[in-house]
Design an enzyme around this catalytic site. Structure first.
Site, PDB file in Angstrom:
ATOM      1  N   LYS A 161       0.816  -1.207   0.000  1.00 19.94           N
ATOM      2  CA  LYS A 161       0.000   0.000   0.000  1.00 19.94           C
ATOM      3  C   LYS A 161       0.856   1.266   0.000  1.00 19.94           C
ATOM      4  O   LYS A 161       2.064   1.244   0.243  1.00 19.94           O
ATOM      5  CB  LYS A 161      -0.977  -0.034   1.172  1.00 19.94           C
ATOM      6  CG  LYS A 161      -2.101  -1.047   0.926  1.00 19.94           C
ATOM      7  CD  LYS A 161      -3.288  -0.828   1.819  1.00 19.94           C
ATOM      8  CE  LYS A 161      -4.472  -1.683   1.353  1.00 19.94           C
ATOM      9  NZ  LYS A 161      -5.624  -1.570   2.261  1.00 19.94           N
ATOM     10  N   ARG A 187      -3.681  -9.776   4.595  1.00 15.59           N
ATOM     11  CA  ARG A 187      -4.058  -9.804   3.180  1.00 15.59           C
ATOM     12  C   ARG A 187      -2.839  -9.374   2.370  1.00 15.59           C
ATOM     13  O   ARG A 187      -2.405  -8.221   2.430  1.00 15.59           O
ATOM     14  CB  ARG A 187      -5.244  -8.865   2.959  1.00 15.59           C
ATOM     15  CG  ARG A 187      -5.850  -8.904   1.558  1.00 15.59           C
ATOM     16  CD  ARG A 187      -7.104  -8.028   1.515  1.00 15.59           C
ATOM     17  NE  ARG A 187      -7.795  -8.089   0.230  1.00 15.59           N
ATOM     18  CZ  ARG A 187      -7.558  -7.268  -0.795  1.00 15.59           C
ATOM     19  NH1 ARG A 187      -6.629  -6.320  -0.683  1.00 15.59           N
ATOM     20  NH2 ARG A 187      -8.234  -7.383  -1.919  1.00 15.59           N
TER      21      ARG A 187
END
Length: 301
Positions: free
Chosen positions: A237, A271
């Site tokens: 991210k 995740r």
């Protein structure tokens, strides 16, 4: 309440740690699950269409299961702002992948969607988890989950689906996120979703800037203290890229570090894009915590 793991590491307890999800059983009091990511989209923030073609999506999903992923999360619509995708197109993107993966593996299948119609079709096709990154924006989605055996991931985000949310502000980011999740948990319960089928996700980067996400990560335990298995969706991210000055292709080390810190603070699902590296990292964490035996032991024996 906390459960002592060692003299120096303490982890908050989970009210219902043993979960039957799909055909697999998880004991989140001593296990960290790895959720793989398969985006059947042409514009996902990381994959950039690599698994948009149906055969590539199915191949990636089956490979993730073979590489040791506990879950595979299939998405047809990116979180990022953009035009609305017609319902029929989202269904066409995700349902064939779910069906093909269910025919090949007993891996837990989740679908990343905010639409109740997609959730219902996905569960019928073999999905055992609905991963709603909009925090139950549409309460009908909770009704769909309640009427099934599926679990629900409740994620913190503030914007309406696919709408921009510029310059997010929080009085206290971890406190605000935790309060939001507590409210959404109550909503899910009111619609019939039992506690033993609820999972929470603080939503790294979702309507948050890098400094907010870093603070939320170091205060991850406050979210875990809600008492539910907590998901850390940290892989590749922007908060990792901005912190390290790394492009998307060079964020694996930062992703593994963020996942490991989150796990030590109580995350029970991570995740991740790189399944093999993530499985190794989480197995190592489990071994250090005393939850997993070494694969073999010959050194200095």
């Amino acid at each position: 309440m906390e459960t002592e793991v060692s003299q120096s590491i303490q982890l908050p307890s989970i009210t219902h740690p043993v979960r039957i999800i799909g055909s697999r059983t998880f004991d989140f009091s001593r296990q960290i699950a790895v959720m793989a990511i398969v985006n059947r989209t042409p514009d996902s923030f990381y994959d950039q269409g690599r698994t948009f073609a149906l055969d590539r999506a199915v191949e990636a999903a089956v490979q993730a299961a073979n590489d040791g992923a506990d879950w595979v999360d299939i998405g047809g619509v990116p979180f990022a702002p953009g035009p609305e995708l017609p319902l029929v197109e989202e269904l066409d993107r995700v349902i064939p992948v779910i069906e093909a993966l269910a025919a090949e593996s007993d891996v837990v299948i989740s679908v990343d969607t905010f639409r109740p119609e997609v959730a219902e079709a996905a569960i019928a096709a073999g999905a055992a988890v609905i991963n709603d990154t909009t925090g139950i924006h549409d309460p009908r989605l909770a009704d769909v989950v309640a009427d099934s055996a599926a679990s629900l991931v409740i994620t913190h985000s503030l914007a309406a689906p696919r709408q921009p949310y510029p310059k997010p502000r929080y009085a206290d980011v971890a406190g605000d996120v935790t309060a939001f999740l507590a409210d959404r948990i109550d909503l899910a319960r009111a619609h019939g979703v039992p506690d033993e089928r609820i999972i929470v996700d603080p939503g790294h980067d979702l309507n948050k800037n890098t400094r907010q996400t870093l603070e939320l990560t170091r205060r991850f335990g406050e979210v875990v203290a809600l008492g539910f298995p907590t998901l850390a969706a940290v892989s590749n991210k922007d908060f990792i890229g901005e912190t390290l000055g790394r492009d998307k292709a060079d964020r694996l080390a930062g992703s593994l570090a963020a996942a490991t810190v989150s796990a030590l603070l109580g995350a029970r699902i991570v995740r991740m894009h790189d399944v093999t590296a993530a499985v190794d990292a989480m197995h190592m964490v489990e071994a250090i915590l005393g939850w997993r035996e070494p694969a073999y032991a010959v050194h200095n024996v």
